[in-house]
Enzyme design. Structure first.
Site, PDB file in Angstrom:
ATOM      1  N   GLN A  92     -10.954   3.407  16.103  1.00  0.00           N
ATOM      2  CA  GLN A  92     -11.392   5.026  15.369  1.00  0.00           C
ATOM      3  C   GLN A  92     -12.446   4.269  14.751  1.00  0.00           C
ATOM      4  O   GLN A  92     -12.354   2.945  13.305  1.00  0.00           O
ATOM      5  CB  GLN A  92     -10.627   5.618  13.968  1.00  0.00           C
ATOM      6  CG  GLN A  92     -11.546   6.565  14.046  1.00  0.00           C
ATOM      7  CD  GLN A  92     -10.294   7.821  13.291  1.00  0.00           C
ATOM      8  OE1 GLN A  92     -10.832   7.458  11.890  1.00  0.00           O
ATOM      9  NE2 GLN A  92     -10.507   8.702  13.973  1.00  0.00           N
ATOM     10  N   GLY A 114       4.384   1.502   2.310  1.00  0.00           N
ATOM     11  CA  GLY A 114       5.069  -0.407   1.538  1.00  0.00           C
ATOM     12  C   GLY A 114       5.538   0.144   0.708  1.00  0.00           C
ATOM     13  O   GLY A 114       7.038   0.344   0.222  1.00  0.00           O
ATOM     14  N   HIS A 157     -15.305   4.914  11.957  1.00  0.00           N
ATOM     15  CA  HIS A 157     -15.845   6.623  10.927  1.00  0.00           C
ATOM     16  C   HIS A 157     -17.516   7.275  11.246  1.00  0.00           C
ATOM     17  O   HIS A 157     -17.898   5.926  10.731  1.00  0.00           O
ATOM     18  CB  HIS A 157     -15.576   6.267  10.284  1.00  0.00           C
ATOM     19  CG  HIS A 157     -15.452   7.439   9.206  1.00  0.00           C
ATOM     20  ND1 HIS A 157     -16.301   7.584   8.052  1.00  0.00           N
ATOM     21  CD2 HIS A 157     -14.387   7.883   8.196  1.00  0.00           C
ATOM     22  CE1 HIS A 157     -16.315   8.917   7.732  1.00  0.00           C
ATOM     23  NE2 HIS A 157     -15.087   9.039   7.840  1.00  0.00           N
ATOM     24  N   GLU A 196     -15.813  11.721   5.549  1.00  0.00           N
ATOM     25  CA  GLU A 196     -15.765  13.245   5.944  1.00  0.00           C
ATOM     26  C   GLU A 196     -15.574  14.556   4.385  1.00  0.00           C
ATOM     27  O   GLU A 196     -16.683  14.813   5.135  1.00  0.00           O
ATOM     28  CB  GLU A 196     -14.370  13.180   7.108  1.00  0.00           C
ATOM     29  CG  GLU A 196     -14.778  14.231   7.766  1.00  0.00           C
ATOM     30  CD  GLU A 196     -13.531  13.851   8.675  1.00  0.00           C
ATOM     31  OE1 GLU A 196     -12.412  12.845   8.583  1.00  0.00           O
ATOM     32  OE2 GLU A 196     -13.746  14.749  10.075  1.00  0.00           O
ATOM     33  N   LEU A 238     -17.229   3.213   3.589  1.00  0.00           N
ATOM     34  CA  LEU A 238     -17.131   4.270   3.069  1.00  0.00           C
ATOM     35  C   LEU A 238     -17.822   5.538   3.241  1.00  0.00           C
ATOM     36  O   LEU A 238     -17.866   5.617   1.476  1.00  0.00           O
ATOM     37  CB  LEU A 238     -15.542   4.631   3.760  1.00  0.00           C
ATOM     38  CG  LEU A 238     -15.635   6.367   4.492  1.00  0.00           C
ATOM     39  CD1 LEU A 238     -15.554   6.623   6.241  1.00  0.00           C
ATOM     40  CD2 LEU A 238     -13.084   6.418   4.366  1.00  0.00           C
ATOM     41  N   SER A 257      -3.744  10.085   8.083  1.00  0.00           N
ATOM     42  CA  SER A 257      -3.158   8.817   7.724  1.00  0.00           C
ATOM     43  C   SER A 257      -2.385   8.603   6.672  1.00  0.00           C
ATOM     44  O   SER A 257      -1.471   8.339   5.958  1.00  0.00           O
ATOM     45  CB  SER A 257      -4.004   7.686   7.462  1.00  0.00           C
ATOM     46  OG  SER A 257      -3.962   6.399   7.085  1.00  0.00           O
ATOM     47  N   ARG A 259     -13.666  12.631  14.970  1.00  0.00           N
ATOM     48  CA  ARG A 259     -14.351  11.571  14.500  1.00  0.00           C
ATOM     49  C   ARG A 259     -14.999  10.925  14.850  1.00  0.00           C
ATOM     50  O   ARG A 259     -16.108   9.990  15.482  1.00  0.00           O
ATOM     51  CB  ARG A 259     -13.569  10.477  12.770  1.00  0.00           C
ATOM     52  CG  ARG A 259     -12.861  11.028  12.458  1.00  0.00           C
ATOM     53  CD  ARG A 259     -12.898  10.067  10.925  1.00  0.00           C
ATOM     54  NE  ARG A 259     -12.297  10.668   9.969  1.00  0.00           N
ATOM     55  CZ  ARG A 259     -11.720  10.145   9.286  1.00  0.00           C
ATOM     56  NH1 ARG A 259     -11.264   8.567   8.906  1.00  0.00           N
ATOM     57  NH2 ARG A 259     -11.667  10.431   7.875  1.00  0.00           N
ATOM     58  N   GLY A 283       1.095  -0.638   0.008  1.00  0.00           N
ATOM     59  CA  GLY A 283      -0.151  -0.367  -0.143  1.00  0.00           C
ATOM     60  C   GLY A 283       0.663   1.275  -0.193  1.00  0.00           C
ATOM     61  O   GLY A 283       2.462   1.186  -0.715  1.00  0.00           O
ATOM     62  N   GLY A 284       0.366   2.393   0.495  1.00  0.00           N
ATOM     63  CA  GLY A 284       1.453   3.743   0.280  1.00  0.00           C
ATOM     64  C   GLY A 284       2.715   3.701   1.112  1.00  0.00           C
ATOM     65  O   GLY A 284       3.696   4.541   0.502  1.00  0.00           O
ATOM     66  N   ARG A 308      -7.621   9.558  15.031  1.00  0.00           N
ATOM     67  CA  ARG A 308      -6.673  10.207  14.239  1.00  0.00           C
ATOM     68  C   ARG A 308      -7.740  11.238  13.324  1.00  0.00           C
ATOM     69  O   ARG A 308      -8.553  10.935  13.030  1.00  0.00           O
ATOM     70  CB  ARG A 308      -6.316   8.936  13.235  1.00  0.00           C
ATOM     71  CG  ARG A 308      -5.650   9.972  12.088  1.00  0.00           C
ATOM     72  CD  ARG A 308      -5.401   8.730  11.444  1.00  0.00           C
ATOM     73  NE  ARG A 308      -6.459   7.311  10.624  1.00  0.00           N
ATOM     74  CZ  ARG A 308      -6.859   7.780   9.117  1.00  0.00           C
ATOM     75  NH1 ARG A 308      -6.855   9.489   8.904  1.00  0.00           N
ATOM     76  NH2 ARG A 308      -7.780   7.512   8.875  1.00  0.00           N
ATOM     77  N   PHE A 331     -11.479  19.824   6.505  1.00  0.00           N
ATOM     78  CA  PHE A 331     -11.014  19.039   6.833  1.00  0.00           C
ATOM     79  C   PHE A 331     -11.562  18.472   8.683  1.00  0.00           C
ATOM     80  O   PHE A 331     -11.522  19.626   9.288  1.00  0.00           O
ATOM     81  CB  PHE A 331      -9.978  17.436   6.719  1.00  0.00           C
ATOM     82  CG  PHE A 331     -11.329  16.772   5.862  1.00  0.00           C
ATOM     83  CD1 PHE A 331     -11.084  14.815   6.672  1.00  0.00           C
ATOM     84  CD2 PHE A 331     -11.388  16.576   4.902  1.00  0.00           C
ATOM     85  CE1 PHE A 331     -11.139  13.712   5.437  1.00  0.00           C
ATOM     86  CE2 PHE A 331     -11.661  15.406   3.735  1.00  0.00           C
ATOM     87  CZ  PHE A 331     -11.815  13.644   4.902  1.00  0.00           C
ATOM     88  N   HIS A 342     -13.204   1.574  11.577  1.00  0.00           N
ATOM     89  CA  HIS A 342     -11.836   2.609  10.690  1.00  0.00           C
ATOM     90  C   HIS A 342     -10.871   2.705  10.573  1.00  0.00           C
ATOM     91  O   HIS A 342      -9.919   1.878   9.218  1.00  0.00           O
ATOM     92  CB  HIS A 342     -12.456   3.441  10.787  1.00  0.00           C
ATOM     93  CG  HIS A 342     -11.991   4.410   8.973  1.00  0.00           C
ATOM     94  ND1 HIS A 342     -12.541   3.833   7.986  1.00  0.00           N
ATOM     95  CD2 HIS A 342     -11.585   5.396   9.086  1.00  0.00           C
ATOM     96  CE1 HIS A 342     -11.560   4.723   7.267  1.00  0.00           C
ATOM     97  NE2 HIS A 342     -11.064   6.018   7.345  1.00  0.00           N
TER      98      HIS A 342
END
Lengths: 578, 247
Positions: free
Chosen positions: A235, A16, A237, A250, A247, A398, A281, A13-14, A393, A115, A351
């Site tokens: 968390q 890695g 959400h 937000e 999801l 994230s 959240r 993912g991001g 968070r 946000f 979440h």
């Protein structure tokens, strides 16, 4: 089959992928992923990545750091949060320079939006800090990073499931994995291993998380005696599609969407007068649950699956279609609703894991409360706990965490592997994993995992969810211990070697059971409410006794709880009000 | 209500040929087809094998042929594919790829073609500071191709590979277009050798099956035609002809 690499990264993912881009500059690197990299859950992230670029209105990294710390209810390690906020600016520019297609302002700069929890001047009012690409920011980040990995010819082992972490004393030596296509066991000997395995929302019945999010990295680390930090902070959400958990970002609220109860009231006015629907959240999720319990959910029956409305009708067709197209699509596809004219039924969904494998700001895994590093072992992304998110968070932090700390871990790996030898690995390194797999594949009759999984997810949702109390958590702990015992006799129905997804699910179930037990025990131990951890029997935050991180050590079927201090050196902890 | 899922099975270790197996399952009309398949897998037959992950149409794992149409199982609701009680849904793997097990196909060739178009930003100009600027209009020009999740539904839906298996394919071309149309990219010439060849963009005959199948609403055929136009214009300027293999 045996392999040797300077660095092996688990998870594409991001975090890695960014780590791989950095590490592969100087180290011979391999990325293992249980999915094709582009299927990773980073791709599901919607809302944005925050950075104090100040493109739309004045902003400073210092304000971002403060918001992150307060948002985390002061359990955040403050200097780490400052690093996150400061490095955010260049991280976002780097992504853009690498081709990320951000949404733009009229002047051609990266556009930014409001946000939850992000404010100007230490809480004065909301600030436009979230850089975004429609409501597909995660997808764009994942695609851009994967494209860069293709450009840089990073080596991938796709559809490899990690089975065991090899640690000798305090030195990581590699790992054992199974190749899903063939069932063959592979041993990877490496100077450095990075876990970037993502979250574990599948502990819960209703979650925004993919099926693949089963906490493989943290579970393996825990079984090797490495403590997991702050696991009680999970968390929820506030806005998942009712009944499905999918999801709804937000960002809808960031663009002006409003939460309403059965009276059509904007109830967040009573819970967070300044930030309203853009409060953090955990606060919004609790507010929704409170409204439901008081009979103000849309059905008004106080049942656990009652829901509230997210009203996006005031946003207009243009905004919905240009800035929130994916969400509009989900709502149409799964609910048959047109968000321009009807409100969206939403309910909190499991979440994000604030807790995980403890690391320092270089991504190195810390194995105790004294800062002892496990040589050669790293973690980054959702599976790690630096801690920059503390007890809760903020949205858009994230994607930022992945990029900043994935990069830092990759850079440190380059330094670390330079000039050192490959650690020794015993010939018997893979034996434990081999015999476990063999046992699971044995033709013997045994319960199938499906029932055990159902029960685990139901218990966690009911007793280790948004509102907790001692009785419920004790019940959860005892049921989870039982489930783990039953798990020991689980057997597959598919005894084949090729693409045995049945076996994969059982491996994943084992990981989730361990993490569920650790989560429940950590939650039971913390006798206060802070951030996402809300106890009906201890409703107040108690800094005097509890301003510390939880460390949970898995010891067979027990969990031993320890603690370690929080860095509060920059801002004095204050009550968290918005 | 009860419906039937007639699913193509194949276990390379025991089967000579693929065969169908029918399962009966209790569903709600608003359930995802993936939900029904997961129920079978978890409570009835653990050997049923398929890829899945996000369960809401963003990861691309569960692309398959459902009642003859290439789509994502998690974005297909039961009510989209059955009229009522007792109906049967036929589920098969994507076309053109070797079947590895049940609905799992070998996508290596798909990704090889994707990588061949150099699907990354090509621009060596140094950036002074911050971001390269791009107006909202410029950003819009390549918007829908950026949504590609590499699910391969388009490739399976396309009729061309039946006759011409070496065709680059809609996904690879649309991902190339994503960069050709990005004002920040400078890689047009670098990608020509893959696009402007007889098996590159030219085999496309505007069947539109890719566009119909795409779960991300990308106007694939339109983008393929725009790519063809860009190549033709480029060649014309140089007094060259396109390399489509025709006279």
């Amino acid at each position: 089959m045996n392999h040797e690499y300077d660095a092996v990264i688990v998870g594409a993912g991001g975090a890695g992928l960014y780590a791989a881009l950095e590490a592969s500059k100087k180290a011979n690197t391999a990325v293992l992923s249980k999915l094709y990299p582009v299927r990773s859950h980073t791709g599901a992230a919607q809302g944005g990545i925050s950075a104090a670029l100040g493109n739309v209105e004045e902003d400073k990294p210092e304000w971002h750091a403060f918001d992150t710390i307060k948002g985390g209810d002061y359990l955040v390690d403050q200097k780490a949060a400052m690093t996150l906020a400061e490095e955010a600016v260049q991280a976002v520019y780097d992504l853009e320079n690498r081709g990320l297609p951000f949404s733009r302002t009229e002047e051609g700069l990266i556009d930014q939006r409001r946000f939850g929890g992000h404010t100007r001047n230490f809480g004065e009012g909301p600030v436009r800090r979230a850089c975004y690409a429609a409501d597909r920011t995660g997808h764009m980040i994942l695609q851009t990073l994967y494209q860069q990995c293709i450009k840089n010819e990073v080596a991938f082992f796709d559809e490899f499931q990690v089975l065991d972490l090899l640690v000798e004393g305090n030195r990581c030596a590699g790992l054992v994995a199974v190749e899903l296509a063939t069932g063959e066991i592979h041993v990877f000997r490496a100077k450095a291993v990075l876990f970037a395995t993502g979250g574990f929302g599948r502990m819960y019945k209703i979650t925004s998380n993919a099926y693949a999010n089963t906490g493989d990295g943290p579970a393996l680390a825990a079984r090797r005696g490495i403590p997991l930090q702050d696991m009680e902070f999970f968390q929820f959400h506030p806005t998942g599609i009712k009944g499905m958990g999918i999801l709804i970002s937000e960002a809808v609220r960031g663009e002006g969407g409003i939460l309403r109860n059965r009276d059509g009231e904007r109830f967040m006015e009573r819970y967070a007068p300044t930030l309203l629907d853009l409060a953090p959240r955990d606060m919004v999720s609790r507010a929704i649950l409170t409204e439901i319990r008081e009979g103000k959910g849309i059905r008004g029956d106080r049942k656990i699956d009652d829901y509230v409305h997210l009203d996006a009708t005031g946003l207009g067709k243009v905004v919905l279609e240009s800035k929130l197209p994916d969400i509009s699509g989900f709502v149409r596809t799964y609910l048959g609703i047109d968000p321009t004219v009807e409100p969206i039924p939403v309910l909190p969904t499991a979440h994000y894991a604030m807790g995980g494998i403890p690391t320092d700001i270089q991504g190195r895994v810390i194995v105790d409360d004294k800062g002892t590093v496990c040589e050669g072992l790293y973690a980054a992304g959702e599976c790690a706990c630096v801690s920059v998110h503390g007890a809760n968070r903020l949205g858009t932090n994230s994607l930022l965490d992945l990029v900043v700390f994935g990069r830092r871990a990759g850079m440190h790996i380059c330094e670390f592997v330079d000039g050192i030898d490959l650690p020794a690995i015993d010939d018997s390194a893979a034996d434990s994993a081999r015999s476990w797999i063999a046992r699971l594949l044995e033709g013997k009759e045994g319960p199938h995992g499906g029932q055990i999984r159902e029960e685990m997810q139901t218990i966690m949702m009911a007793d280790v969810g948004i509102y907790r109390n001692a009785e419920g958590m004790e019940r959860a702990v005892s049921r989870l211990r039982e489930l783990r015992e039953r798990y020991a006799s689980v057997r597959v129905q598919d005894t084949g070697r090729s693409f045995n997804t049945d076996l994969l699910e059982i491996i994943e179930l084992g990981n989730l059971l361990d993490l569920s037990l650790i989560t429940a025990e950590s939650a039971l131990a913390r006798e206060e409410s802070r951030g996402a951890h809300s106890r009906e029997d201890f409703p107040e935050r108690d800094d005097e006794h509890w301003l510390k991180h939880t460390l949970a050590y898995l010891e067979k079927d027990r969990v031993r709880i320890g603690n370690k201090p929080v860095d509060t050196s920059l801002w004095e902890p204050k009550p968290r009000v918005y | 209500m009860k419906i039937n899922l007639k699913i193509q099975r194949f276990d390379p270790q025991t089967d000579q040929e693929p065969h169908f197996q029918t399962y009966e399952v209790e569903v709600e009309p608003t359930d995802r087809l993936l939900d029904a398949m997961m129920h079978i897998k978890r409570f009835e037959d653990g050997s049923l094998s398929f890829r899945k992950s996000c369960a809401h149409g963003v990861c691309g794992s569960d692309a398959m042929r459902i009642n003859g149409k290439d789509r994502l199982a998690c974005k297909t609701l039961v009510r989209d594919v059955v009229a009522g009680e007792g109906d049967t849904v036929v589920i098969e793997p994507l076309r053109y790829f070797p079947v590895q097990k049940d609905l799992i196909v070998d996508q290596e060739e798909f990704f090889t073609r994707y990588r061949a178009v150099k699907p990354f930003l090509i621009n060596d100009e140094p950036v002074e500071k911050g971001e390269r600027t791009q107006t909202p209009e410029q950003r819009k020009a390549f918007d829908d191709p950026t949504n590609c999740i590499l699910c391969a539904a388009c490739f399976s839906a396309c009729p061309i590979p039946e006759e011409d298996p070496a065709f680059l394919g809609p996904a690879a071309i649309v991902n190339a277009y994503r960069f050709l149309a990005d004002s920040r990219d400078r890689g047009f010439e670098e990608r020509l050798p893959v696009l402007d060849v007889p098996d590159g963009v030219w085999p496309c005959q505007n069947h539109f099956k890719c566009t119909e199948a795409c779960p991300r609403s990308i106007k694939i055929t339109k983008r393929i035609n725009e790519t063809k136009r860009m190549i033709t214009t480029y060649r014309k300027k140089r007094g060259e002809s396109v390399k489509d293999g025709k006279l």
